[in-house]
Write a protein that holds these residues in place. Structure first.
Motif, PDB file in Angstrom:
ATOM      1  N   ILE A   1     -26.974   1.083  70.623  1.00  0.00           N
ATOM      2  CA  ILE A   1     -25.754   1.997  70.826  1.00  0.00           C
ATOM      3  C   ILE A   1     -24.476   1.760  70.684  1.00  0.00           C
TER       4      ILE A   1
ATOM      5  N   THR B   1     -23.608   1.881  66.950  1.00  0.00           N
ATOM      6  CA  THR B   1     -23.560   3.191  66.807  1.00  0.00           C
ATOM      7  C   THR B   1     -22.083   3.692  66.862  1.00  0.00           C
TER       8      THR B   1
ATOM      9  N   GLY C   1     -19.607   2.145  64.881  1.00  0.00           N
ATOM     10  CA  GLY C   1     -19.607   2.793  63.506  1.00  0.00           C
ATOM     11  C   GLY C   1     -18.873   4.313  63.433  1.00  0.00           C
ATOM     12  N   LEU C   2     -19.072   4.789  64.561  1.00  0.00           N
ATOM     13  CA  LEU C   2     -18.426   6.258  64.784  1.00  0.00           C
ATOM     14  C   LEU C   2     -16.814   5.893  64.793  1.00  0.00           C
TER      15      LEU C   2
ATOM     16  N   TYR D   1     -10.926   9.392  54.312  1.00  0.00           N
ATOM     17  CA  TYR D   1     -10.299   9.118  53.098  1.00  0.00           C
ATOM     18  C   TYR D   1      -9.416  10.459  52.490  1.00  0.00           C
ATOM     19  N   MET D   2     -10.081  11.338  52.910  1.00  0.00           N
ATOM     20  CA  MET D   2      -9.232  12.733  52.280  1.00  0.00           C
ATOM     21  C   MET D   2      -7.767  12.928  53.005  1.00  0.00           C
TER      22      MET D   2
ATOM     23  N   TYR E   1      -5.584  10.347  51.131  1.00  0.00           N
ATOM     24  CA  TYR E   1      -5.252  10.730  49.874  1.00  0.00           C
ATOM     25  C   TYR E   1      -4.119  11.672  50.018  1.00  0.00           C
ATOM     26  N   TYR E   2      -4.355  12.713  50.923  1.00  0.00           N
ATOM     27  CA  TYR E   2      -3.337  13.597  50.907  1.00  0.00           C
ATOM     28  C   TYR E   2      -2.002  13.517  51.923  1.00  0.00           C
ATOM     29  N   GLU E   3      -2.030  12.228  52.270  1.00  0.00           N
ATOM     30  CA  GLU E   3      -0.892  11.709  53.093  1.00  0.00           C
ATOM     31  C   GLU E   3       0.462  11.528  52.146  1.00  0.00           C
TER      32      GLU E   3
ATOM     33  N   PRO F   1       3.325   9.687  50.615  1.00  0.00           N
ATOM     34  CA  PRO F   1       3.659   8.403  50.705  1.00  0.00           C
ATOM     35  C   PRO F   1       5.075   8.229  50.880  1.00  0.00           C
TER      36      PRO F   1
ATOM     37  N   TRP G   1       7.490   6.459  49.496  1.00  0.00           N
ATOM     38  CA  TRP G   1       8.390   6.552  48.367  1.00  0.00           C
ATOM     39  C   TRP G   1       8.997   7.868  48.064  1.00  0.00           C
ATOM     40  N   ILE G   2       8.332   9.152  48.345  1.00  0.00           N
ATOM     41  CA  ILE G   2       8.932  10.231  47.876  1.00  0.00           C
ATOM     42  C   ILE G   2      10.393  10.536  48.712  1.00  0.00           C
ATOM     43  N   LYS G   3      11.258  10.998  47.887  1.00  0.00           N
ATOM     44  CA  LYS G   3      12.441  11.075  48.232  1.00  0.00           C
ATOM     45  C   LYS G   3      12.635  12.188  49.237  1.00  0.00           C
TER      46      LYS G   3
END
Lengths: 796, 1085
Positions: A13, A16, A19-20, A26-27, A30-32, A34, A36-38
């Motif tokens: 248990i 588990t 693990g949870l 990751y999605m 990925y869409y975060e 970053p 460096w963007i001005k």
């Protein structure tokens, strides 16, 4: 065992749960966004901390979203210091006190559409893509200097005379002028001097970035943001207005504006009305061609004409009311006009045109219509549409009237720049009310008129007044608000206008006479060729009187006039200037009728025609000659059959005395029955042709086709043509080669000599006799449509 | 009709009894109640013959008396007394005339109503599990279905069977893809055969069924079967085991056994389940502000790249497109200056109800089961729903010990609701977010309830052309509904001719109708009313009748446990007939008056019929020596109507060996080893093309087209040599049990080789004369393919006692696919250098599902980086000594453009630079879980994983392509803007450049491990149940698909494979599987 298993279960248990909890998204990662963007323009300005007033203004004007990421922009950012100065100058305590409409305009003017880096502002290339060489980039560098902003005027109302009601005018967004060093380099003028002529309080290019905005210097340029560029400027930019609104705003230009508005019209725009009208009909405020569209923000209402929009501007030299009044009093008032509103439309048009510079296109430069900076004006590069340079004392233009506008430059002039045609020999037509007909004729010349007031040539101008025109059969007519000159009820053609115009100007450079003014010719004769490019037309002076070649012909008409009837007096017209001189010659008024087409109204345009029709009139000086032609069979009822139709001939017509003498002596191919002849008989009754071809050949040598004569004028005293190599006549002789017996033909040539007091002619052959021209007509040529006629005293 | 026949049969039997000679037997029947004898009312009494067939019967009356006629001349008779809850008594009839019988209580029956009698399961071929030589796996459905919110069998099976790779869709009723042991075909169906209670379930949909609006996947939906009715599912994987299902089982077989009635008093089960679905986060998209900025950036960049003034369309976009500019005076300013999350407006949290009722029972002679279930599932996309009513009735009647008859009747109706187009979500994702879905009130600036459907050629995103519609109007007002009705009847007869010699036969009829109605309202498209898409209505209908019969003889003989022989012979026929029709009209007045007979204008109509038949004869033999050594073999002789006469019949043999090693003397002492069986098999199988008669050469009339004369032209080639695609499969494995089978494992290794691959639509030279309508031949046998792999499964019961049970299971499978040979006439690829395009290549040595494209190296940051370099890394120069700049196709590269590997160092990125960049086949798949029970509480978990597969994340590609008007994902905020930007996302360009070529940039590893289900259930205490007169009751709560561990950047790594196996696997952002929480109760009484 049980414990062990329970532990195992717990372990499972836990695993588990572990693990949870370690579940990674990751999605989302990925869409975060970053680090460096001005930041966007707003964020960059906010972070800097020195733009709080400007940002406040952006917020208040509703541009926050756009600056804060919604649009790609170039922000011209005045810092707080600049804003404080601005507000102080406006007498405001804070930006919130600003009128919201004004604030929208002001803030929007600092926000340019799309991203312009310093490179782009230094040399925007609308027509070339990324893939362009440095060499190509240097062509017209900096000339595309205006960029669209978010600043726009609310719709305004204008009174539309035609429909007699107010209409709503749509206004386009402002363009912000950004002048780069490249701009001035391309024009080969000094950047600082010219820029500061308009913005004396702004430093030129203090940071070396290469460009100044209209009215502000760039203090920190080219700050990259995520939605464009920020360029810090040292002053708040005043939104530029149209030339029209600048003129309208200042009561010193009301007279000029009233004149300008004579060309005004309003165009309903259904597309604009649909998209932006919100139920209102929207119009565009326009002016008839060729007046520049000074009321429209854009030189073209088509957004897609980007090269035009980013480079074209007008330069208006607007006289103040004082200047106009001063000029009126000195010019038109003297010319008989009671007020400015009465002055002829043509004069006004020319005056307006002289106040307008639409730019020029030069070879190898594909920009057109750029505004004129002082140095260009001084250099004489600024040519108005009549081809004459606009000259102006630039230092006398008050600083407040040096205005950079939305659609060009406005020089408010306290001295009127006088149009060249006003000051040239054409001046009287523009100045005097009673030369209205002639002015109309001149205007009909179009671009060709510019030759008449150019300073390159010297002219004598003869001014026929309206009465003279009326006497010649011209009327002034008016139809649907338009006036025009008519003859026989029909509007005169452009041809008649140019004929009349040219016939009244003498290009002295083209004349061989020594005198270049008529006042010195109180006695004696003088021939002047008129400024007519495609036909030959002369003015003759005799003993202080004047006539032209058309009216001179009347001396040999069947119903002949006398010289007293033909020659008329004249007097000089002095210029309005202090010295009384016109810029390119002298102008004269005359009496009588020197209209070329008046002569055209007579029966006899063609000499040959006149001869033909009067063959039996022995009173006429060409009676003998025409009868000889008739006898030789060269005349067959309808026409002379030996001359090319339409070919100009120099016709040497022996006087009747000479003919009779020759017949009696001998004329080749003609038999004279001397025996039967009694003095007083009709000579021709005793003649018969024994060889008509020989006689015809003989008669042809009195005709010299002008096309092969090698001279450009008909002979007169002071002619000064060299004909020693001979002028080819229509006659030719048969030559038989003694060796080969081959037959060839050789033209018979003759030579005319100007001996100063007389003209002589002889055949170009050995031992030919020299024959004098007849002096009865002062050696003035009779000029017809088929050539000229000079009488000679003997036959060959 | 058939019922009548049965009744008639029963009646005939009755009559035959009544005409025999007879004597009368009378008597009393008692039962013991609290130690005293009391009369028993209603006890069944029957007179059975030596085959135990009832020939006479009666029941006791209110006094417990009975009177029974005993027929004569019937040989040895037995009197049987039975009553529910009592022990059945059999008394031989020896001429008695009266009798007194005392019934005693059946303790077992009372103590536990649910009796799971352990019956030895036998396969179709009559052989037991022990005798099998092939690889099979079997799972019980009950445990899975009871607690999980699945509505389809595929979902329930996912990850549970090694080697069975299932991918499910997210919409209700969406198609799933199932692959058993990999893909073994290119142009025939790769789906496995489903067999329900021994009868193949025909899913044949004719190739020619290609209606424009009908969604084929709907028709292929696997089963109209409630998972509740399923008892167990077995998977047959290798060719040796699937052999008995003929060629239809070439892709593996799923054997489904439904629940049947069992003897005992009537038992009722009621269960009800409620599920809440929540969709996982989708790709985050730009908001209105970010979108406008991005579009402006793209247009500005392109304008500068091409020259701003050179392109009127760009100038128009830059300065005269108020949708993406800011002009407060514009009439639609308010409508285009919002920030709309379109996707959120077309998705919803959805709920599913699933109610089931079943009743079963029976006596000595007859058992029955009736079930009724009703499921209603809403989709997470608005407008999607599926509801299913299914009912089944099953009776088994034992006429005698020798003769048994079964009849199954089932009816299911599935209603699937969906919007007119399945692209509602994708449209919502690409819709410009600055646009408002509704008109904005100018005064209040609040949205009104009127759809803002300005969707015309002047609009920024253009007019409706299949795309560009109003997603919300489409989701809410359009529909594409289908109703499937399926009636199924099976009759089975089982007759034991002699001991060990059995005859079995069935006849199965399945009638399936699909009615589809679709409506596209004008409000969703904004087109003018004369457009074919204005109020377009489609009506289509498809019916299919499948008739199947089977006759089977099985002979079993055992000689003193030394020799065991099973011989089987069977003959199977199948006939499937379909017909369909479709009509589409437009301009109907409303969706309520959209019938094809209304006054609309016709867009399209069509109809068709088809019939497919096959027959096969299969013979099998299974011999066991000494209960240890087994050899078995089958031969399948099958013919199919879709092949020409010459090759219509195929022979597909198989052979298998098995060795029960544990039985050997040398392993007898290994107590820890309870079982060990080694297996090996070889089998052949075939696949035939689909369709009625694709081999047939066809001709067409040619008007006066041949030198002004009428003529007949050949249209398609007669394919006499078209033959079966043949698969040969080798399998070896073992089954082992340890610690009294508390730990069991199964392992298999296999090699499957497919030859004579069916290639479809192969081009032939026009010189053949077949150029009338496309010069291709329909099918062609060529090419070879292999699948190699292994599977492993382990089940371990850690602990089992009165209070505790802890069990684990785990399975893993690996398959390697490889194209071995391809015909030289098969074009290697169809590809053109275009953005978003991947080469569709099938090449020798690579697996099916391989991707080919460019290697993406990020973004050129500076001009220096754009210089082309030779193999040594030196900058290449032209004759003038100037550096050569890289080109992507014909576009010169500039900072901010995509950088691809210039494999051949020629300075230009083109087809020559394409390389292999992965494939969509997983390396391993499997699942596992544990079950823990403590007293009445149990916790079940199950995990599913697929590892090593790649996918083209097309959704990501489309959402960061930055090419057109489509909205993009937040990833484009990272786009390159100025040198120094640390990004792999190129600059934005408007319909320009090649910045998103098919490259490994979008090929992602979509491996995942998913917590498929976690379920907690509680068995209510017995005494509590008894108070409520219930025999048992259970409540549970289950989480489904709650957690997924993956590195995949798409919305969900579980992406269904394309139904056409040669298509490229792409994630198109279909509805992802939802996270679900279910709660329910099951009551037995």
């Amino acid at each position: 065992m049980k414990q062990l298993c329970s532990k195992n279960v717990l372990w499972l248990i836990c695993l588990t749960l572990l693990g949870l909890s370690s579940c990674r998204d990751y999605m989302a990662e990925y869409y975060e966004r970053p680090d460096w963007i001005k930041g966007n323009c707003y964020e960059v300005l906010e972070k800097d901390g020195h733009y709080s007033t400007f940002l406040k203004g952006i917020e208040l004007a509703g541009f926050r979203d756009m600056v804060d990421g919604k649009s790609i922009l170039t922000v011209m950012a005045p810092n707080d210091e600049a804003f404080a100065q601005y507000l102080q100058a406006k007498g405001l305590n804070s930006i919130e006190e600003m009128d919201s409409v004004e604030l929208d305009k002001l803030i929007g003017f600092h926000l340019m559409y799309y991203a312009y880096s310093a490179d782009k502002l230094n040399n925007f290339r609308p027509q070339e893509g990324d893939d362009v060489s440095d060499e190509e980039k240097r062509v017209n560098a900096g000339m595309y200097y205006k960029h669209r902003t978010k600043s726009k005027d609310a719709n305004t109302k204008e009174y539309y005379q035609t429909i007699q009601q107010d209409v709503t005018i749509y206004h386009h967004e402002r363009f912000l002028p950004v002048f780069s060093q490249n701009y001035f380099n391309t024009k080969q003028i000094d950047a600082e001097e010219n820029y500061r002529y308009f913005f004396p309080n702004t430093e030129w290019n203090p940071t070396g970035i290469g460009y100044n905005v209209a009215g502000a210097a760039v203090t920190k340029g080219n700050q990259i943001t995520s939605n464009g560029y920020v360029h810090e400027i040292d002053r708040v930019l005043e939104p530029v207005n149209t030339i029209y609104s600048e003129l309208k705003r200042d009561s010193n230009f009301t007279m000029f504006l009233d004149l300008y508005k004579k060309y005004e019209y309003f165009a309903y725009n259904p597309t604009l009305s649909l998209e932006y009208g919100n139920g209102e009909r929207l119009y565009e405020h326009l002016f008839l061609d060729p007046m520049p569209q000074i009321a429209c923000e854009w030189p073209s209402t088509d957004y897609s004409q980007l090269t035009t929009l980013s480079s074209v501007g007008y330069t208006i030299f607007a006289p103040t009311n004082d200047a106009l009044n001063k000029f009126f009093n000195n010019y038109w008032a003297k010319g008989g006009y009671a007020s400015l509103s009465n002055v002829s439309g043509e004069s006004i048009k020319k005056l307006l045109f002289n106040c307008v510079y639409k730019g020029k296109s030069e070879d190898g430069k594909n920009y057109d219509g750029n505004i004129a900076f002082p140095e260009e004006i001084r250099r004489g590069d600024v040519i108005n549409s009549y081809g004459s340079p606009i000259s102006l004392d630039l230092d006398r233009v008050p600083e407040k009237y040096r205005i950079l506008c939305q659609n060009g430059l406005l020089y408010g002039c306290e001295d009127l720049a006088v149009p060249a045609m006003f000051a040239a020999v054409t001046g009287p037509a523009y100045q005097y009310k009673h030369y209205g007909f002639f002015l109309e004729m001149l205007a009909g010349l179009g671009d060709m008129e510019s030759m008449l007031y150019g300073t390159d040539m010297n002219f004598i101008a003869l001014m026929p007044n309206d009465d003279q025109f009326k006497a010649a059969g011209y009327q002034q007519k008016s139809q649907s608000g338009r006036t025009y000159i008519a003859i026989d009820g029909k509007e005169v053609s452009a041809g008649v206008k140019s004929e009349n115009s040219y016939a009244h100007f003498i290009d002295l450079a083209n004349c061989t006479g020594s005198a270049n003014e008529l006042d010195s010719l109180a006695s004696g004769t003088q021939v002047f060729r008129t400024f007519s490019p495609d036909y030959t037309f002369y003015i003759y002076f005799k003993d202080g009187k004047i006539c032209n070649s058309y009216s001179f012909n009347q001396l040999i008409y069947p119903t002949a006039k006398t010289e007293e009837e033909i020659f008329a007096p004249f007097h000089e017209l002095k210029s309005y200037t202090e010295d009384g001189n016109w810029s390119n010659g002298k102008a004269y008024a005359y009496e009588g009728d020197l209209m070329p087409s008046t002569a055209g109204k007579t029966t006899y345009k063609s000499f040959q025609g006149m001869m033909k029709n009067n063959i039996v009139n022995a009173e006429l000086p060409y009676y003998g000659f025409v009868n000889l032609l008739e006898m030789a069979g060269m005349y067959n009822e309808a026409s002379f059959n030996f001359v090319q139709e339409g070919e100009l001939q120099m016709m040497l017509v022996p006087t009747n005395e000479a003919v009779f003498a020759a017949i009696k002596d001998s004329i080749p191919g003609l038999y004279f029955d001397k025996a039967s002849y009694v003095e007083g008989d009709d000579v021709f009754a005793h003649c018969s042709v024994n060889n008509d071809s020989i006689m015809q050949m003989y008669m042809k040598q009195y005709f010299v086709p002008m096309s092969s004569a090698g001279v450009s004028n008909y002979p007169y005293l002071g002619w000064k043509e060299d004909t020693s190599k001979g002028m080819t006549t229509l006659n030719s002789v048969e030559i038989v080669d003694p060796v080969t017996s081959k037959v060839s033909y050789d033209a018979v040539k003759l030579v005319i000599t100007d001996k100063g007091d007389k003209l002589c002619v002889k055949l170009l052959e050995d031992n030919a006799k020299e024959i004098d021209f007849c002096g009865d007509y002062h050696y003035f040529p009779f000029v017809f449509e088929d050539g000229c006629v000079q009488f000679i005293n003997e036959m060959f | 009709m058939l019922m009548k026949k049965i009744m008639l049969l029963l009646a005939v039997l009755g009559i035959s009894m009544s005409i025999s000679a007879q004597t009368i037997l009378t008597g009393h029947v008692y039962e013991m109640f609290e130690g005293k004898k009391s009369i028993a009312i209603g006890v069944n009494i029957s007179v059975n013959n030596s085959q135990n067939r009832m020939i006479e019967g009666t029941v006791t009356n209110y006094n417990g008396e009975f009177s029974l006629r005993i027929p004569e001349g019937k040989g040895q008779l037995t009197l049987v007394f039975s009553y529910i809850g009592m022990k059945t008594q059999s008394i031989p009839y020896t001429g008695q005339t009266s009798l007194e019988v005392v019934m005693s209580e059946d303790a077992q029956a009372l103590s536990d109503v649910v009796v799971s009698a352990r019956r030895e399961y036998k396969s179709e071929m009559g052989i037991t599990m022990r005798e099998q030589t092939a690889a099979t796996e079997r799972i019980q459905m009950n445990d899975i279905v009871a607690f999980t919110p699945v509505t389809s069998v595929e979902e329930a099976l996912q990850g549970r069977l090694a080697g069975v790779d299932i991918l499910t869709g997210g919409d209700p009723g969406a198609r799933s893809s199932i692959r058993i042991r990999g893909t073994a075909t290119l142009n025939t169906s790769a789906d496995p055969l489903i067999v329900i209670n021994g009868v193949p379930y025909s899913t044949d949909i004719d190739d020619s069924f290609d209606f424009s609006t009908a969604n084929n996947d709907d028709y292929a939906a696997m089963l109209n079967l409630s998972p509740y009715d399923i008892e167990s599912i077995e998977v047959l994987k290798d060719a040796a085991s699937t052999a008995i299902y003929g060629t239809a089982g070439a892709n593996g077989v799923l054997l489904i056994t439904t629940k049947t009635g069992s003897k005992g008093k009537p038992r009722f089960t009621v269960s009800s389940k409620f599920t809440a679905k929540h969709e996982p986060e989708s790709i985050p998209m730009l908001n209105g502000k970010e979108y406008v900025a991005f579009i402006q950036d793209a247009i500005w960049n392109t304008a500068n790249a091409k020259g701003v003034a050179n392109s009127s369309d760009l100038l128009d976009l830059l300065y005269d497109t108020p949708e993406i500019n800011f002009n407060k005076d514009w009439r639609y300013f308010n409508e285009y200056n919002t920030s709309t999350d379109w996707l959120s407006q077309v998705i919803q949290s959805a709920y599913t109800f699933d109610n089931n009722f079943s009743m079963s029972g029976g006596g000595e002679k007859a058992t029955y089961r009736f079930s009724l279930s009703l499921a209603d599932e809403d989709g997470t996309t608005i407008g999607t729903n599926m509801n299913r009513l299914s009912t089944s009735f099953n009776i088994a009647y034992r006429f005698s010990d020798k003769l048994r008859v079964d009849a199954d009747f089932s009816f299911a109706e599935t209603n699937k609701k969906a919007p007119w187009t399945e692209n509602v979500r994708s449209e919502a994702m690409l819709k410009m977010p600055n646009k408002s879905p509704y008109w904005i009130d100018d005064a209040t600036l609040e949205p009104t309830d009127r759809y803002f459907n300005r969707q015309n050629a002047e609009e920024f995103q253009g007019a409706f052309n299949g795309k560009n519609f109003h997603p919300i109007a489409m989701a809410k007002d359009s529909y594409n509904n289908s109703k499937q009705q399926e009636e199924k009847m099976n009759f089975r007869l089982n007759y034991d001719i002699l001991p060990g010699f059995t005859y079995t036969a069935y006849i199965s009829m399945k009638f399936k109708t699909i009615k589809n109605r679709a409506f596209l309202p004008q409000s969703a498209t904004g087109v003018s009313m004369d457009n074919i898409y204005a109020n377009q209505s489609t009506d289509s209908y498809n019916d299919n009748l499948a008739l199947q019969t089977e006759n089977k003889l099985i002979y079993r003989k055992n000689w003193e446990n030394k020799h065991n022989l099973v011989v089987t012979g069977l003959w199977r026929t199948s006939d499937s007939q379909s017909s369909n029709y479709m009509s589409t009209i437009y301009g109907v007045s409303s969706q309520h008056a959209s019938d094809p007979s209304t006054n609309g204008a016709l867009v399209n109509r069509g109809s068709g019929d088809s019939q497919v038949r096959s027959v096969s004869g299969i013979g099998g033999l299974n011999y066991t020596l000494l209960n240890k050594y087994i050899i078995s073999g089958t031969v399948n002789f099958e013919g199919k109507s879709s092949l020409g006469r010459r090759n219509r019949w195929g022979i597909f043999p198989s052979v298998g060996l098995a060795w029960h090693m544990k039985e050997e003397w040398f392993l007898q002492n290994w107590d820890w080893l309870s079982n060990l069986k080694l297996r090996a098999s070889y089998g052949e199988s075939g696949s035939a093309p689909s369709g009625t008669a694709p081999y047939m050469g066809t001709y067409s009339a040619l008007g006066d087209g041949y030198m002004d004369n009428a003529a007949i032209v050949p249209v398609s080639v007669q394919l006499n040599n078209l033959k079966w695609q043949t698969a040969r499969e080798y399998d070896a494995g073992f089954d082992a049990g340890f610690f009294e089978d508390r730990l069991t494992t199964t392992f298999d290794i296999y090699y499957k080789y497919v030859s004579d691959l069916l290639q479809k639509s192969i081009a032939v030279p026009t010189t053949t004369g077949y150029d009338y309508k496309g010069n291709t031949i329909k099918y062609y046998n060529s090419g070879e393919m292999s699948n190699t792999g292994w599977e492993f499964r382990v089940d371990y019961t850690l602990l089992q006692d009165k209070d505790w049970k802890v069990a684990l299971n785990y399975n893993i499978a690996r398959n390697i696919n490889r194209i071995e040979k391809l015909p030289s006439n098969l074009p290697e690829s169809t590809y053109s250098l275009r953005n978003g395009e991947y080469a569709k290549r099938i090449i020798e040595g690579a697996p099916v599902g391989s991707f080919f494209g460019y290697r993406y190296l990020g973004v050129y940051d500076t001009t220096e980086e754009t210089y082309a370099r030779d193999a040594k890394g030196n900058v290449m120069t032209n004759l003038k000594g100037e550096a050569i700049v890289m080109k992507n196709g014909s576009y010169t590269c500039f900072p901010g453009d995509a950088k691809y590997q210039d494999v051949n160092h020629d300075g230009v990125i083109n087809e020559s630079d394409m390389v292999y960049i992965g494939n969509s086949n997983p390396i391993v798949t499997g699942g596992g879980g544990f079950n823990i029970r403590y007293k009445q509480l149990s916790l079940n978990t199950f995990l599913h994983y697929r590892l090593g597969q790649k996918i083209i994340n097309q959704a990501r590609m489309n959402s960061e392509a930055m090419y057109g008007t489509d909205n993009q994902s937040l990833a484009v905020l990272k786009r390159w803007r100025s040198p120094g930007d640390d990004t792999t996302i190129p600059r934005a360009l408007w319909k320009y450049g090649l910045n998103y070529l098919g490259s490994d940039r979008f090929v992602e590893d979509c491996s995942y491990l998913r917590l498929k289900s976690i379920s907690l259930s509680y068995q209510l205490p017995k005494n509590f149940c008894q108070k409520l007169s219930l025999s048992s009751a259970n409540v549970f709560v289950t989480g489904y698909d709650l957690f997924t561990w993956t590195n995949y950047a798409g919305q969900d790594p579980e992406v269904t494979l394309p139904s056409n196996v040669t298509d490229i696997a792409m994630d198109k952002a279909q509805t992802p599987p939802s996270k679900r929480i279910a709660a329910g109760i099951t009551i037995n009484f």
